[in-house]
Design a protein around this motif. Sequence first.
Motif, short mmCIF file in Angstrom:
data_model
loop_
_atom_site.label_atom_id
_atom_site.label_comp_id
_atom_site.label_asym_id
_atom_site.label_seq_id
_atom_site.Cartn_x
_atom_site.Cartn_y
_atom_site.Cartn_z
N LEU A 202 103.97 102.99 110.66
CA LEU A 202 104.99 102.87 111.62
C LEU A 202 106.61 103.69 111.82
O LEU A 202 106.91 103.15 110.14
CB LEU A 202 105.49 101.28 112.41
CG LEU A 202 106.58 101.50 113.26
CD1 LEU A 202 106.59 101.82 114.56
CD2 LEU A 202 107.39 99.57 113.31
N ASP A 203 107.80 104.16 111.87
CA ASP A 203 108.51 105.00 111.29
C ASP A 203 109.10 104.66 112.62
O ASP A 203 109.30 104.84 113.43
CB ASP A 203 108.86 106.45 110.99
CG ASP A 203 108.12 106.65 109.83
OD1 ASP A 203 107.66 105.82 109.23
OD2 ASP A 203 107.82 107.80 109.37
N ARG A 204 110.60 104.08 112.79
CA ARG A 204 111.39 103.56 113.32
C ARG A 204 112.95 105.10 113.29
O ARG A 204 112.97 105.12 112.30
CB ARG A 204 112.07 101.92 112.90
CG ARG A 204 112.80 101.57 114.99
CD ARG A 204 112.65 100.30 114.55
NE ARG A 204 111.54 99.88 114.74
CZ ARG A 204 111.09 98.42 114.50
NH1 ARG A 204 111.81 97.83 114.12
NH2 ARG A 204 109.92 98.39 114.92
N GLY B 122 106.72 102.71 120.85
CA GLY B 122 107.93 102.48 122.09
C GLY B 122 109.13 102.58 122.03
O GLY B 122 109.44 103.41 120.68
N CYS B 123 109.76 102.52 123.18
CA CYS B 123 111.13 102.65 122.41
C CYS B 123 111.67 101.73 123.37
O CYS B 123 111.71 101.15 124.53
CB CYS B 123 111.14 104.36 123.63
SG CYS B 123 112.99 103.95 124.39
N TYR B 124 113.03 101.43 122.53
CA TYR B 124 113.97 99.73 122.63
C TYR B 124 115.34 100.57 123.29
O TYR B 124 116.02 100.88 122.38
CB TYR B 124 113.56 99.37 121.84
CG TYR B 124 112.51 98.59 121.78
CD1 TYR B 124 111.64 97.35 122.42
CD2 TYR B 124 111.72 99.05 121.08
CE1 TYR B 124 110.29 96.80 122.18
CE2 TYR B 124 109.87 99.13 120.99
CZ TYR B 124 109.66 98.06 121.60
OH TYR B 124 108.40 97.09 121.48
N LEU C 8 113.69 104.15 118.12
CA LEU C 8 112.29 104.86 118.76
C LEU C 8 111.32 104.69 117.85
O LEU C 8 110.97 104.95 117.28
CB LEU C 8 112.11 106.38 118.58
CG LEU C 8 112.95 106.67 120.33
CD1 LEU C 8 113.28 108.39 119.68
CD2 LEU C 8 112.49 106.44 121.37
N ASP C 9 109.93 103.94 118.30
CA ASP C 9 108.72 103.38 116.99
C ASP C 9 107.39 104.43 117.25
O ASP C 9 107.00 105.17 118.03
CB ASP C 9 108.65 101.82 117.28
CG ASP C 9 109.93 101.36 117.39
OD1 ASP C 9 110.97 101.52 116.54
OD2 ASP C 9 109.26 100.11 117.15
#
Length: 158
Positions: A150-152, A64-66, A74-75
């Motif tokens: 999950l790394d952010r 994902g991208c928020y 960015l996830d």
Amino acid sequence: MVQIDTVVVHKLDSPSPFIVGQKVHMKIDWDYRYKLMRYHSATHFVLHALEEIYGHQEKLYIKGCYIYEQSARLDYANKLNPELIPKVSTLANNLIAQGDEILMESDPSTKDISYWRYGDIIIPCGGTHVSSAKEVGAVSLKRKSHGKNLDRIYISLC
């Protein structure tokens, strides 16, 4: 031909003062929009830098991208080596510091697909961007683990 079905949703703060089919005038909150444009453009530089630094070691899986007014993230479904984040930051900031033009180009085979282009870097995208890397400014990055899968990557404009 590729067909992309996109739905745009506008949320109102209060009940609608107009009815379906009625002509209305809208005003864009330019300050808010411009911040989103800067972060959106910055995200592309970071995406490219992450792929350049980590992608040679393993396939990256973005989840994902928020993009927010005050930051972006960015996830990834990868465990990213935290020791490489400074290299990602340096590469992204070096690209941004070049200050070149950012282009949005349509795919010649269909009007439904657009590409973000910065020199020879091309990334599919349909969002809004600033016209030059000079407008983005420097970025700072922070990696945080959010569990086993999950790394952010947090992006801040300096």
